[in-house]
Design a protein around this motif. Sequence first.
Motif, PDB file in Angstrom:
ATOM      1  N   ALA A 145       0.844  -1.196   0.000  1.00  0.00           N
ATOM      2  CA  ALA A 145       0.000   0.000   0.000  1.00  0.00           C
ATOM      3  C   ALA A 145       0.878   1.245   0.000  1.00  0.00           C
ATOM      4  CB  ALA A 145      -0.930  -0.006   1.214  1.00  0.00           C
ATOM      5  N   GLU A 146       1.479   1.517  -1.143  1.00  0.00           N
ATOM      6  CA  GLU A 146       2.378   2.662  -1.262  1.00  0.00           C
ATOM      7  C   GLU A 146       1.639   3.867  -1.833  1.00  0.00           C
ATOM      8  OE1 GLU A 146       5.681   1.487  -3.599  1.00  0.00           O
ATOM      9  OE2 GLU A 146       6.441   0.030  -2.140  1.00  0.00           O
ATOM     10  N   SER A 147       1.630   4.930  -1.077  1.00  0.00           N
ATOM     11  CA  SER A 147       1.001   6.159  -1.553  1.00  0.00           C
ATOM     12  C   SER A 147       1.914   6.836  -2.566  1.00  0.00           C
ATOM     13  CB  SER A 147       0.717   7.100  -0.380  1.00  0.00           C
ATOM     14  OG  SER A 147      -0.171   6.492   0.545  1.00  0.00           O
ATOM     15  N   CYS A 148       1.319   7.694  -3.378  1.00  0.00           N
ATOM     16  CA  CYS A 148       2.101   8.450  -4.344  1.00  0.00           C
ATOM     17  C   CYS A 148       1.698   9.916  -4.231  1.00  0.00           C
ATOM     18  CB  CYS A 148       1.866   7.923  -5.762  1.00  0.00           C
ATOM     19  SG  CYS A 148       0.151   8.025  -6.319  1.00  0.00           S
ATOM     20  N   GLU A 149       2.210  10.706  -5.131  1.00  0.00           N
ATOM     21  CA  GLU A 149       1.975  12.156  -5.043  1.00  0.00           C
ATOM     22  C   GLU A 149       0.503  12.510  -5.117  1.00  0.00           C
ATOM     23  OE1 GLU A 149       3.209  16.262  -7.461  1.00  0.00           O
ATOM     24  OE2 GLU A 149       4.050  14.316  -8.047  1.00  0.00           O
ATOM     25  N   ASN A 150      -0.273  11.759  -5.902  1.00  0.00           N
ATOM     26  CA  ASN A 150      -1.658  12.135  -6.133  1.00  0.00           C
ATOM     27  C   ASN A 150      -2.682  11.287  -5.386  1.00  0.00           C
ATOM     28  OD1 ASN A 150      -0.886  14.140  -8.035  1.00  0.00           O
ATOM     29  ND2 ASN A 150      -0.619  12.552  -9.583  1.00  0.00           N
ATOM     30  N   VAL A 151      -2.278  10.118  -4.900  1.00  0.00           N
ATOM     31  CA  VAL A 151      -3.232   9.215  -4.259  1.00  0.00           C
ATOM     32  C   VAL A 151      -2.628   8.622  -2.989  1.00  0.00           C
ATOM     33  CG1 VAL A 151      -4.654   7.145  -4.525  1.00  0.00           C
ATOM     34  CG2 VAL A 151      -4.237   8.624  -6.504  1.00  0.00           C
ATOM     35  N   LYS A 152      -3.364   8.731  -1.903  1.00  0.00           N
ATOM     36  CA  LYS A 152      -2.976   8.089  -0.648  1.00  0.00           C
ATOM     37  C   LYS A 152      -3.598   6.693  -0.612  1.00  0.00           C
ATOM     38  CE  LYS A 152      -3.495   8.440   4.380  1.00  0.00           C
ATOM     39  NZ  LYS A 152      -4.123   9.206   5.495  1.00  0.00           N
ATOM     40  N   VAL A 153      -2.788   5.661  -0.342  1.00  0.00           N
ATOM     41  CA  VAL A 153      -3.250   4.277  -0.365  1.00  0.00           C
ATOM     42  C   VAL A 153      -3.134   3.675   1.027  1.00  0.00           C
ATOM     43  CG1 VAL A 153      -2.974   2.003  -1.425  1.00  0.00           C
ATOM     44  CG2 VAL A 153      -2.510   4.081  -2.762  1.00  0.00           C
ATOM     45  N   THR A 154      -4.219   3.061   1.495  1.00  0.00           N
ATOM     46  CA  THR A 154      -4.264   2.507   2.851  1.00  0.00           C
ATOM     47  C   THR A 154      -4.936   1.149   2.844  1.00  0.00           C
ATOM     48  OG1 THR A 154      -4.527   4.764   3.713  1.00  0.00           O
ATOM     49  CG2 THR A 154      -4.970   2.931   5.233  1.00  0.00           C
ATOM     50  N   ASP A 155      -4.323   0.181   3.509  1.00  0.00           N
ATOM     51  CA  ASP A 155      -4.961  -1.117   3.738  1.00  0.00           C
ATOM     52  C   ASP A 155      -5.608  -1.111   5.111  1.00  0.00           C
ATOM     53  OD1 ASP A 155      -4.226  -2.227   1.315  1.00  0.00           O
ATOM     54  OD2 ASP A 155      -2.366  -3.085   2.087  1.00  0.00           O
ATOM     55  N   THR A 156      -6.886  -1.499   5.146  1.00  0.00           N
ATOM     56  CA  THR A 156      -7.603  -1.547   6.417  1.00  0.00           C
ATOM     57  C   THR A 156      -8.684  -2.623   6.336  1.00  0.00           C
ATOM     58  OG1 THR A 156      -8.794  -0.212   8.060  1.00  0.00           O
ATOM     59  CG2 THR A 156      -9.233   0.281   5.745  1.00  0.00           C
ATOM     60  N   VAL A 157      -9.631  -2.572   7.253  1.00  0.00           N
ATOM     61  CA  VAL A 157     -10.676  -3.589   7.336  1.00  0.00           C
ATOM     62  C   VAL A 157     -12.020  -2.910   7.534  1.00  0.00           C
ATOM     63  CG1 VAL A 157     -11.569  -5.518   8.696  1.00  0.00           C
ATOM     64  CG2 VAL A 157      -9.115  -5.343   8.267  1.00  0.00           C
ATOM     65  N   PHE A 158     -13.015  -3.355   6.782  1.00  0.00           N
ATOM     66  CA  PHE A 158     -14.407  -2.939   6.984  1.00  0.00           C
ATOM     67  C   PHE A 158     -15.221  -4.168   7.375  1.00  0.00           C
ATOM     68  CE2 PHE A 158     -14.969   1.119   4.134  1.00  0.00           C
ATOM     69  CZ  PHE A 158     -14.141   1.818   4.993  1.00  0.00           C
ATOM     70  N   ASP A 159     -15.796  -4.133   8.559  1.00  0.00           N
ATOM     71  CA  ASP A 159     -16.648  -5.234   9.029  1.00  0.00           C
ATOM     72  C   ASP A 159     -15.925  -6.580   8.951  1.00  0.00           C
ATOM     73  OD1 ASP A 159     -18.928  -6.300  10.145  1.00  0.00           O
ATOM     74  OD2 ASP A 159     -20.032  -6.462   8.263  1.00  0.00           O
ATOM     75  N   GLY A 160     -14.646  -6.577   9.290  1.00  0.00           N
ATOM     76  CA  GLY A 160     -13.865  -7.802   9.309  1.00  0.00           C
ATOM     77  C   GLY A 160     -13.314  -8.232   7.972  1.00  0.00           C
ATOM     78  N   ILE A 161     -13.546  -7.462   6.915  1.00  0.00           N
ATOM     79  CA  ILE A 161     -13.130  -7.834   5.559  1.00  0.00           C
ATOM     80  C   ILE A 161     -12.048  -6.866   5.079  1.00  0.00           C
ATOM     81  CG2 ILE A 161     -13.919  -8.141   3.176  1.00  0.00           C
ATOM     82  CD1 ILE A 161     -16.768  -8.554   4.629  1.00  0.00           C
ATOM     83  N   PRO A 162     -10.917  -7.377   4.612  1.00  0.00           N
ATOM     84  CA  PRO A 162      -9.828  -6.499   4.154  1.00  0.00           C
ATOM     85  C   PRO A 162     -10.246  -5.658   2.949  1.00  0.00           C
ATOM     86  CG  PRO A 162      -9.050  -8.753   4.461  1.00  0.00           C
ATOM     87  CD  PRO A 162     -10.542  -8.800   4.523  1.00  0.00           C
ATOM     88  N   ILE A 163      -9.805  -4.422   2.950  1.00  0.00           N
ATOM     89  CA  ILE A 163     -10.045  -3.526   1.814  1.00  0.00           C
ATOM     90  C   ILE A 163      -8.796  -2.692   1.588  1.00  0.00           C
ATOM     91  CG2 ILE A 163     -12.537  -3.362   2.214  1.00  0.00           C
ATOM     92  CD1 ILE A 163     -11.891  -0.509   3.389  1.00  0.00           C
ATOM     93  N   ARG A 164      -8.716  -2.082   0.425  1.00  0.00           N
ATOM     94  CA  ARG A 164      -7.673  -1.104   0.148  1.00  0.00           C
ATOM     95  C   ARG A 164      -8.354   0.186  -0.273  1.00  0.00           C
ATOM     96  NH1 ARG A 164      -2.047  -2.305  -2.937  1.00  0.00           N
ATOM     97  NH2 ARG A 164      -1.681  -3.140  -0.839  1.00  0.00           N
ATOM     98  N   ILE A 165      -8.009   1.269   0.392  1.00  0.00           N
ATOM     99  CA  ILE A 165      -8.616   2.576   0.112  1.00  0.00           C
ATOM    100  C   ILE A 165      -7.641   3.425  -0.696  1.00  0.00           C
ATOM    101  CG2 ILE A 165      -9.559   4.697   1.103  1.00  0.00           C
ATOM    102  CD1 ILE A 165     -10.338   3.123   3.575  1.00  0.00           C
ATOM    103  N   PHE A 166      -8.158   3.998  -1.771  1.00  0.00           N
ATOM    104  CA  PHE A 166      -7.391   4.906  -2.628  1.00  0.00           C
ATOM    105  C   PHE A 166      -8.024   6.295  -2.486  1.00  0.00           C
ATOM    106  CE2 PHE A 166      -7.217   0.650  -4.255  1.00  0.00           C
ATOM    107  CZ  PHE A 166      -5.912   0.460  -4.655  1.00  0.00           C
ATOM    108  N   ASP A 167      -7.321   7.180  -1.808  1.00  0.00           N
ATOM    109  CA  ASP A 167      -7.871   8.505  -1.493  1.00  0.00           C
ATOM    110  C   ASP A 167      -7.071   9.565  -2.251  1.00  0.00           C
ATOM    111  OD1 ASP A 167      -9.033  10.731  -0.424  1.00  0.00           O
ATOM    112  OD2 ASP A 167      -8.659  10.207   1.665  1.00  0.00           O
TER     113      ASP A 167
END
Length: 408
Positions: A74-96
């Motif tokens: 989950a490597e962020s870059c200049e334009n997008v922040k990338v985060t690995d987390t969990v929603f309701d016990g299920i892994p997700i990756r967020i691209f912000d």
Amino acid sequence: MKCAWVLLVAFASLSAYYVYLPLPSTISEPWKLMVLDAVFRCAQDLSNLVHYFGFVHHLRVLSFITGFFDKLDAESCENVKVTDTVFDGIPIRIFDPVEKWDKTLKRGVLYIHGGGWALGGARMRSYDQLCRAVAEGVNAVVVSIEYRLLPDAHFPEQFNDALHVTKYFLQPHVLAELSIDSSRVAISGDSAGGNLATAVCQQLIRDGNAINKIKLQALIYPVLQVLDFNTPSYQQNMDMPILPRFVMAKYWLHYLNGSYKYVDTVLANNHTSFDISQAVALRERLNWSSLLPSGIQKHYKPVVQPMGTPEVIQEIPAIFDVRASPLIAEKESLKLMPKTYILTCEFDVLRDDGLMYAKRLEDAGVEVTRDHFEDGFHGCMIFATWPLYFSVGARTRDNYIKWLDENL
């Protein structure tokens, strides 16, 4: 020396035989696709061989091979922040996306990856890059779902994972925490992910809540039904890369926890013959003679068997579950579906699933944008960047992002 030349010629001939596959001249970059398909087939053959000798399940091997060189942290870059987390016990990756304007609410996109309910993932390079492109191009927070895969999970576990993440994501406090405008949320997915996105949207309607929070659904060559393996696109493209008809049937049987011994049975449509009452009741909902334009039907004829194999339905009752085959949903449910984008490819066994669903939605009064690529093949959108670049992959991705940006 002579022996070496003989071996070299033999190896070259065998390689050419394995790689060469007659393809229509109108398909995108046919020779490059032949090589890509040969690599896929090598991986499948290797995984089947390992499975045959009882070492490990072939889908585990195939998943390892396809993901070994394709996982990204989950490597962020200049334009997008990338985060690995969990929603309701299920892994997700967020691209912000990095905010372009202070205190401006962003749009939200739930993305569900494809891969036959068995391969792929939010952390794979191909889907990571796609979601980064969507996040930046639409200025949207993209939540990519890492649902459970075959062979560890079967229907309806994948569907349940996608539904739980969606409901969790749509909670007001979660949207507020992510700075998302609650009136501008879309759900999307490709292939098996398009199946899950469609089924989740329909389930929200049946639950009677939260559907008003989904503004759009965007489906990329979705797989939507397991009742007819002889639609015109299944007949026309049965041996086409990247998804032959036989392979799609095997993915379906495994997803529904059925035996591979029924592959030939379902390919002949013996599981939906005239003597199976449930099939007769549902046939009009996927009657491609009335749902597809004549130009698509060409010379192909419906395959409906007078006598079938009822034990298939007895052993795999999920064949008639609308959560598995959202194309067979009742019209009353379809009337409440959000504005929809459906991308299809000419050289894809799933082409007609998408086209039939578009027609059923239009008949129910839903606004639908059809985006058909005459040179496209199944899975092409994830081949839009180096080293696996196809021009049609870049064009499908650009059209998809453009539609989201203009409509979300």
